[in-house]
Design an enzyme around this catalytic site. Structure first.
Site, short mmCIF file in Angstrom:
data_model
loop_
_atom_site.label_atom_id
_atom_site.label_comp_id
_atom_site.label_asym_id
_atom_site.label_seq_id
_atom_site.Cartn_x
_atom_site.Cartn_y
_atom_site.Cartn_z
N SER A 131 36.82 45.46 42.05
CA SER A 131 37.06 46.67 41.25
C SER A 131 36.07 47.79 41.47
O SER A 131 35.59 48.41 40.52
CB SER A 131 37.10 46.33 39.76
OG SER A 131 38.17 45.52 39.52
N ASP A 179 40.59 46.11 34.82
CA ASP A 179 39.37 46.48 35.55
C ASP A 179 38.61 47.60 34.85
O ASP A 179 37.38 47.58 34.74
CB ASP A 179 39.72 46.91 36.99
CG ASP A 179 40.59 45.89 37.69
OD1 ASP A 179 40.63 44.73 37.22
OD2 ASP A 179 41.25 46.23 38.69
C1 GLA Z 1 44.12 44.20 40.28
C2 GLA Z 1 44.58 45.18 39.21
C3 GLA Z 1 44.39 44.55 37.82
C4 GLA Z 1 45.07 43.19 37.74
C5 GLA Z 1 44.63 42.31 38.91
C6 GLA Z 1 45.38 41.01 38.96
O1 GLA Z 1 42.74 43.98 40.17
O2 GLA Z 1 43.83 46.36 39.29
O3 GLA Z 1 44.91 45.43 36.85
O4 GLA Z 1 46.47 43.32 37.70
O5 GLA Z 1 44.82 42.97 40.15
O6 GLA Z 1 45.05 40.20 37.88
#
Ligand code: GLA
Length: 394
Positions: A131, A179
């Protein structure tokens, strides 16, 4: 709040002087995250359990008297300037779009922003499922709010929503809320149980007998975006078909595993498997919270292993590289459990390990993973860190 600057911030301050001939007034930080369990549940109104990382994206800033935003990214060695009244997507500088999108989202909320000068940099590996994008959005949001004298005016949950909106609508990535939420609201030594429907949240202490090791596969995630959207669509299809017999449900969050089994025949096989993952994963998150609260780390580890199996076999978002990483982690006796983290298809896996076993897990990864994949991985040991922060520079 003011405090001594660490070496990373010092460097940004020096760079700021070089670029803008002045000293910055504040540093804003947005951390990355690792999700312990609850994968692909956030956009199904479900539960997630991430922790914020010590790694972050940082801005050093100085407010301006006009509406101009002058940015310099150390990581891209690139500058970008925009006007708060003329925000427009830039096809050449993706990093700057996250910042422009954040400014647009805050202004749409009715917040009067002012221009600023900023130098920014991050140490979260990019495109690795930790993230870095959410961290960039949140660090930018805090920078804009601070420059405008509005730090703290928005509730943390609202700030997370506005950042998600920036990513969904301006950058064009269809992510859930997890995230951004953890980047704002993370707490040292705690995981955060988030109810992605109500946005209620609860801190869950990470027991001192547990350490976290992250293994970065460094494998390409090129399919991630399209496959992510496809999974979302499959979940919606499942909800639509189940609503014919379960009119009370709004999302997979509302479906029990018994109901899913009873109505299994109504769903195409693949859609059934997607639903099976989401429904079982939601239950695992709640069981994990209980296990952590009871200090029952074997159960916590077993739940993480089960989550990986479900993501691999039912949701089909793992990859040979992620499976090799998780196998290497799970082969060490001091590892309670391990799983892919984030959207999948590449990126990182996370292991819950006995403190003292971190090195053995890292050794196993460096020994086993390259043999299967021909890729040299990276390993990070982390603890749960605090969410976003702004500090005055004196
Ligand atoms: C990405 C997305 C999150 C979530 C994950 C899977 O990180 O940004 O919002 O959906 O995938 O859990």
């Amino acid at each position: 709040m003011s405090e001594l600057l660490d070496a990373r911030t010092e460097q940004l301050v020096t760079e700021f002087g070089r670029r803008f001939g002045d000293t910055p007034t504040h540093v804003s930080r947005g951390p990355g995250r690792v999700n312990l369990i609850g994968e692909h549940t956030d956009y199904n109104d479900g539960f997630v359990l991430p922790v914020a990382l010590e790694r972050d994206v940082r801005f050093v800033i100085r407010p301006r008297a006009d509406r101009s935003v002058r940015l310099y990214s150390v990581d891209f060695d690139e500058g970008f300037t925009f006007d708060l009244d003329k925000i427009a997507y830039d096809g050449d500088r993706l990093w700057a779009n996250y910042i422009q999108g954040m400014a647009a989202s805050l202004q749409r909320e009715g917040l009067d922003l002012v221009g600023l000068d900023a130098v920014l940099s991050g140490n979260i590996p990019r495109a690795s499922g930790l993230s870095s994008s959410a961290a960039l959005e949140i660090a930018a949001a805090e920078a804009f709010l601070t420059a405008a004298g509005k730090h703290g005016v928005l509730a943390g949950t609202r700030l997370a929503q506005l950042a998600q909106r920036a990513e969904n609508e301006f950058v064009g990535v269809n992510c859930g809320i997890m995230d951004q939420f953890i980047s704002v609201l993370g707490k040292k030594n705690h995981a955060l149980l988030i109810d992605c429907r109500s946005l209620d949240y609860e801190l869950v202490p990470v027991p001192p007998e547990a350490a976290l090791v992250i293994g970065n596969t460094r494998a390409s995630r090129s399919l991630a975006n399209s496959a992510y959207n496809e999974r979302r669509w499959e979940c919606e299809t499942g909800v639509g078909l189940l609503q014919e017999v379960l009119p009370g449900i709004r999302s997979l969050r509302d479906v029990t595993s018994e109901q899913l089994e009873t109505h299994r025949q109504r769903l195409p096989e693949r859609v059934y498997r997607r639903c099976q993952h989401v429904v079982s994963e939601n239950a695992r998150v709640l069981q994990m919270v209980e296990a952590l609260r009871n200090g029952d780390l074997s159960t916590a580890g077993r739940l993480m292993n089960a989550s990986h199996t479900s993501l691999r076999d039912h949701y089909e978002v793992s990859s040979p590289a992620l499976d090799a990483m998780v196998d290497a982690m799970q082969s060490v006796p001091g590892c309670y459990g391990a799983r892919l983290t984030g959207a999948g298809f590449g990126g990182c896996a996370v292991a819950l390990v006995r403190p003292g076993a971190e090195q053995a897990v890292a050794d196993a990864i460096f020994e086993q993973y390259p043999k299967v994949t021909n890729i040299w991985p990276e390993v990070y040991v982390t603890t749960a860190a605090d969410g976003a922060r702004v500090t005055e520079i004196k």
